[in-house]
Design a protein around this motif. Sequence first.
Motif, PDB file in Angstrom:
ATOM      1  N   UNK A 223       0.832  -1.213   0.000  1.00  0.00           N
ATOM      2  CA  UNK A 223       0.000   0.000   0.000  1.00  0.00           C
ATOM      3  C   UNK A 223       0.862   1.258   0.000  1.00  0.00           C
ATOM      4  N   UNK A 224       1.904   1.242   0.797  1.00  0.00           N
ATOM      5  CA  UNK A 224       2.792   2.405   0.842  1.00  0.00           C
ATOM      6  C   UNK A 224       3.470   2.635  -0.502  1.00  0.00           C
ATOM      7  N   UNK A 225       3.899   1.548  -1.106  1.00  0.00           N
ATOM      8  CA  UNK A 225       4.559   1.683  -2.409  1.00  0.00           C
ATOM      9  C   UNK A 225       3.596   2.307  -3.414  1.00  0.00           C
ATOM     10  N   UNK A 226       2.362   1.846  -3.404  1.00  0.00           N
ATOM     11  CA  UNK A 226       1.382   2.387  -4.348  1.00  0.00           C
ATOM     12  C   UNK A 226       1.123   3.868  -4.090  1.00  0.00           C
ATOM     13  N   UNK A 227       0.961   4.186  -2.833  1.00  0.00           N
ATOM     14  CA  UNK A 227       0.734   5.576  -2.457  1.00  0.00           C
ATOM     15  C   UNK A 227       1.868   6.474  -2.942  1.00  0.00           C
ATOM     16  N   UNK A 228       3.077   6.042  -2.640  1.00  0.00           N
ATOM     17  CA  UNK A 228       4.233   6.885  -2.941  1.00  0.00           C
ATOM     18  C   UNK A 228       4.492   7.005  -4.430  1.00  0.00           C
ATOM     19  N   UNK A 229       4.063   6.009  -5.200  1.00  0.00           N
ATOM     20  CA  UNK A 229       4.392   6.090  -6.622  1.00  0.00           C
ATOM     21  C   UNK A 229       3.253   6.668  -7.454  1.00  0.00           C
ATOM     22  N   UNK A 230       2.184   7.107  -6.788  1.00  0.00           N
ATOM     23  CA  UNK A 230       1.077   7.707  -7.536  1.00  0.00           C
ATOM     24  C   UNK A 230       1.510   8.947  -8.321  1.00  0.00           C
ATOM     25  N   UNK A 231       2.456   9.667  -7.772  1.00  0.00           N
ATOM     26  CA  UNK A 231       2.911  10.886  -8.432  1.00  0.00           C
ATOM     27  C   UNK A 231       3.547  10.639  -9.788  1.00  0.00           C
ATOM     28  N   UNK A 232       4.000   9.420 -10.005  1.00  0.00           N
ATOM     29  CA  UNK A 232       4.581   9.074 -11.284  1.00  0.00           C
ATOM     30  C   UNK A 232       6.054   9.421 -11.414  1.00  0.00           C
TER      31      UNK A 232
END
Lengths: 426, 120
Positions: A223-232
């Motif tokens: 979940x953290x990885x997904x959150x952090x990589x949302x910015x692209x």
Amino acid sequence: MKDELMWVEKYRPKRIAEIVGNEEAKVSFVEWLRSNRWRKKAALLYGPPGVGKSALVHAAANELNFKIIEMNASDIRTEKAIGKIAGPATTFVALDKFSANTEGSLLFLDEVDGIFGVQDRGGVGAILKIFAQKKGRKEKKTKERKEIQGSQIPVVLAANDPDLRKLRPLRKVCHLIRFRKVRIPLIVVLLQKICLMEHVTAGFEALEAIARNSGGDVRSAINDLQTLSEGGEALRVQDVASLHPRNRSFDFADTLKGVFSAKSSQEAMSVLNSTTIDFDSLVLSIHDNLPLRCKDPVELGVAYDLLSKADVFRGRIGLENWRLLKYFFSLISQATTVSSQPFQPFDFIFPPMRIIALFWTKGKRVTLEALCAKIGARCHVSRRSAKLDFVPFIKAILKEDKSAPLGAWFQLDDKEMGHLMNMGRL
Amino acid sequence: MQVLNRKSFKLPFVGKDKFVRLTRVGLGYDGGSFHVRDNNNVEKIVDIISDVLGEKVSFFQTCVLCGQDFLCSGCRHQDLCPTKDLPLQCICENCRATPKLYDQYVKNLGSGKLASTELR
Ligand SMILES: Nc1ncnc2c1ncn2[C@@H]1O[C@H](COP(=O)(O)OP(=O)(O)OP(=O)(O)O)[C@@H](O)[C@H]1O
Ligand SMILES: [Mg+2]
Ligand SMILES: [Zn+2]
């Protein structure tokens, strides 16, 4: 949102080998399932949240061709229902075995501590009855009797804490399989793979930092990885510093599980009384998870309404106002128990910073916060309520007519106006 | 500090009481040497053995990828690892640098190893 699916769903392991870590537990479970030992004992998978207990049962069933009969809802986990499926002389299994391409069925009672622990409806008794081996003299003489004892199909239980008083009797009739927090290097391996699949550029050290922060909870790490990589943008180790520490994830998981599986608002209230989550995170988390618990739109509306009332109280709970805490908790516990449907376990979304990070990059977030503070002050609501309940409408009104007096009334500057008009959907 | 290998290690005479406790918490014994049979309670195993030997004990780690035994003392995550020095599997320092580690991991575990007791 960049991705409709949560990665924990998207990358749910399909095969046993895709579950990282806990090698000993995986072997132990597979051996149990492949041998005939499941006739004599159920398997109890236990350990901290988010490490792959449920995932292992599903992956193993998939790989070894078992059809899972899952009993989630507390209501149907009665002695009678369980006995019908797994107990001796059941017709259920006999029918099933005719199908050639399956090993048969497997009964999975997930999260038993949430259910048996809170209110025993005979579930523990049913399991004990199926597996209790009476070694009386009479029994020994009649061999046939002995053979029909035990379970007709493998029974698997999963729990966080097997030491709960209610669960303790089960230990005797269960093959215990302990799961531990997943070790950091193994979490990193999984995160690397997900990055590869999602075309996320991330430094090794950034992934290590996520894994270290996760407290061995793979679900949180993903979940953290997904959150952090949302910015692209490429993920650097500095970006990870903004994460909520996950070492208290047990509190989050416990609290959310507790309030959403509660059968009454009183029960939810007692969970809230012992939570250590701060109140802002609590409101946000309930907000994030309500739609997963409450599928009926009308009920969901009621629940959100209660939550927004709670949020108003939240704004007023100061040092001198602790009495309000009771109302705050009461409204939240009503909100989480609105649904008339029985509780089905789901993957909780937490910590709540996810929702913020998903939609707003850091700079924008600051502008939004300032904007919401102004709206909140004017309308006498919390910042959060301003964001969720007011901003969408103010935006709609201003879009219609840019010169509407509303902007001036809220004392929004140009930057804030621009931000409000151009932002995406909340 | 003593370092033990979970697959086989020797202990001085432990006495009947401790022997029974050790086997109860998951040690196996076959004519002279012990091994870790059940991982559920390894913390307790460590406690009892430390008591017997009068010094701290730690176990070798086994690498899931290359099978090599190694120690936690060289790992930079030991500050946070809740299972430090316990006889469990991990990834050795060498293998951590391998590209496409996940695919190799899945391949390794998938190749029938899970069915055997080799992983124990
Ligand atoms: N060891 C793991 N390897 C790969 N993915 C994992 C692992 N553990 C968890 N996950 C991911 O997290 C999700 C949730 O994991 P799972 O439901 O198995 O947790 P759990 O141990 O049952 O936790 P809980 O105690 O909260 O029920 C999975 O769908 C998967 O995407
Ligand atoms: Mg689970
Ligand atoms: Zn290695």
